[in-house]
Write an enzyme that holds these catalytic residues in place. Structure first.
Site, short mmCIF file in Angstrom:
data_model
loop_
_atom_site.label_atom_id
_atom_site.label_comp_id
_atom_site.label_asym_id
_atom_site.label_seq_id
_atom_site.Cartn_x
_atom_site.Cartn_y
_atom_site.Cartn_z
N LYS A 154 0.81 -1.13 0.13
CA LYS A 154 0.11 0.08 -0.03
C LYS A 154 0.81 1.36 -0.09
O LYS A 154 2.14 1.10 -0.15
CB LYS A 154 -1.02 -0.09 1.10
CG LYS A 154 -1.91 -1.24 1.08
CD LYS A 154 -2.63 -1.39 -0.01
CE LYS A 154 -3.81 -0.12 0.11
NZ LYS A 154 -4.82 -0.28 -1.17
N ARG A 160 -3.12 -9.05 -19.19
CA ARG A 160 -3.66 -9.28 -18.11
C ARG A 160 -2.79 -9.16 -16.92
O ARG A 160 -1.45 -9.67 -16.86
CB ARG A 160 -4.27 -10.79 -18.13
CG ARG A 160 -5.39 -10.88 -19.26
CD ARG A 160 -5.97 -12.43 -19.25
NE ARG A 160 -6.42 -12.86 -17.92
CZ ARG A 160 -7.56 -12.59 -17.46
NH1 ARG A 160 -8.40 -12.17 -18.33
NH2 ARG A 160 -8.15 -13.11 -16.36
N ARG A 203 -11.72 -11.93 -11.09
CA ARG A 203 -11.28 -12.54 -9.88
C ARG A 203 -12.37 -11.78 -8.75
O ARG A 203 -12.73 -12.58 -7.90
CB ARG A 203 -9.91 -12.08 -9.62
CG ARG A 203 -8.91 -12.41 -10.51
CD ARG A 203 -7.46 -12.27 -9.94
NE ARG A 203 -6.21 -12.95 -10.68
CZ ARG A 203 -5.61 -12.38 -11.69
NH1 ARG A 203 -5.83 -11.11 -12.02
NH2 ARG A 203 -4.66 -13.14 -12.36
N HIS A 245 -1.54 3.98 -7.32
CA HIS A 245 -2.79 4.54 -7.58
C HIS A 245 -2.44 5.88 -8.09
O HIS A 245 -2.88 7.12 -7.61
CB HIS A 245 -3.70 4.81 -6.11
CG HIS A 245 -3.99 3.15 -5.54
ND1 HIS A 245 -4.71 2.38 -6.11
CD2 HIS A 245 -3.53 2.80 -4.32
CE1 HIS A 245 -4.77 1.36 -5.17
NE2 HIS A 245 -3.86 1.75 -4.24
#
Length: 353
Positions: A75, A127, A195, A93
């Site tokens: 994170k 992917r 998923r 992000h």
């Protein structure tokens, strides 16, 4: 020698890790140097890493790591504005116009480091090679249904915390739905074949919630999607990107609807591409659901670290997916790492232009 430095997670409520002691042992056997920081929160204890042969470093000491070390975490880093001189593997992000992401990219530019974003670590087919998606879907469905059950009883979702395992999570949701005293809701899952959608669907089935599963074929016409409002619960399991249709428009709060709870498991409210337009901020463990309309009520669950609610299952699953690619780190300019570097370079130009 390639040096992988596994940092402690510094975000609250984050117990996960991206490599297990078994994985560290395999990396060392392949000729990599591995340092693992101590951590007060990590679900896997430091002794397992020590026994696997890792060098052990103090918690949060990665800023002083050798300059050639590759810093590996999951994170976000603390938002302290310091320049970033290392190469980092993590979920940044930063590539969808998020304000915090632009700040992060500027820190890399200032320090001369680089970001290998785990969200954009892809094979030749485009992917992702490793993802927490299944357990995000599983936990996201659980918390959304807890919010729905609380709403039926006239309240809002209570704070959540780490579950010891998936069976305990299922039992908690089953008990809450039973206590609500109403028939099980019907749920629509968009992205059901991926998923995230598979995880959400599996949890729903285990607690007796009937689902309608949609994927690309059902959403190809681009909307609108009145069917979303005809289900009591909706799960968005599709990662936002340019061209993603809007599944829940802003008008949904006041439109006629059966919809009472939204699980925005993909959870990207800061992005212009978000397909759920009735909320503008993430939720958290202390307040898992945001009430966006009162009568009739509509709650949104949008926790952005859902797999952390099941840290052991999600860590072991993700680590197993990622390990074959960590083993290729000595060839950092090729394969998945080379593609990740190219993605970083491209977005760096676009986001900071």
């Amino acid at each position: 020698m390639t040096h992988l430095w596994v940092r402690a997670e510094q975000r609250q409520n984050e117990d996960r890790v991206g490599v297990t002691p078994e994985g560290v042992k395999a990396l060392i056997a392949a000729g990599l140097r591995v340092t693992v920081e101590e951590s007060r929160a990590r679900v896997i204890g430091i002794e397992g890493y020590r026994a696997a042969g890792a060098e052990i470093a103090p918690e949060n000491s990665w800023p002083e790591a050798p300059g050639d070390a590759i810093i590996f975490g999951l994170k976000e880093l603390p938002e302290d504005g310091t320049p970033l001189r290392h190469r980092h593997i993590m979920f940044g992000h930063a590539f969808k116009g998020q304000p915090a992401g632009q700040v992060l990219l500027k820190r890399f530019v200032a320090g001369g480091g680089a970001l290998y974003d785990l969200e954009y670590l892809v094979g030749e087919d485009g992917r992702r090679v490793a993802a927490f998606g299944y357990w995000a879907g599983y936990a996201g469905a659980a918390v959304t249904l807890l919010a729905y059950a609380a709403q039926v009883q006239g309240g809002t979702c209570a704070p959540v915390s780490v579950w010891p395992g998936a069976a305990a999570m299922e039992a908690a949701v089953t008990d809450a739905l039973d206590a609500a005293g109403a028939a099980r809701p019907k749920a629509l899952v968009i992205g059901a074949l991926g998923r995230v959608g598979t995880g959400a669907s599996d949890l729903c089935r285990k607690v007796g919630v009937e689902i309608t599963g949609w994927d690309m074929a059902e959403t190809a016409h681009g909307g609108p999607f009145p069917e979303v409002l005809e289900h009591e619960v909706f799960f968005n399991c599709i990662l936002a990107h340019p061209g993603t249709p809007v599944f829940v428009p802003a008008s949904a709060t006041t439109d006629p609807r059966r919809l009472r709870a939204i699980g925005d498991i993909a959870c990207d409210p800061d992005s212009d591409f978000s397909p759920v337009k009735v909320y503008d901020r993430v939720t958290d463990w202390q307040a898992p659901a945001l009430r966006v309309h009162e009568e009739p009520p509509l709650d949104v669950m949008a926790i952005d670290n859902l797999p952390s609610l099941l840290p052991r299952e999600s860590s072991e699953d993700f680590a197993a997916q990622l390990l074959p690619h960590l083993l290729t780190l000595p060839a950092l300019n090729a394969g998945v790492w080379g593609r990740a570097a190219a993605t970083y370079d491209r977005y760096l130009k676009e986001e900071l232009a």
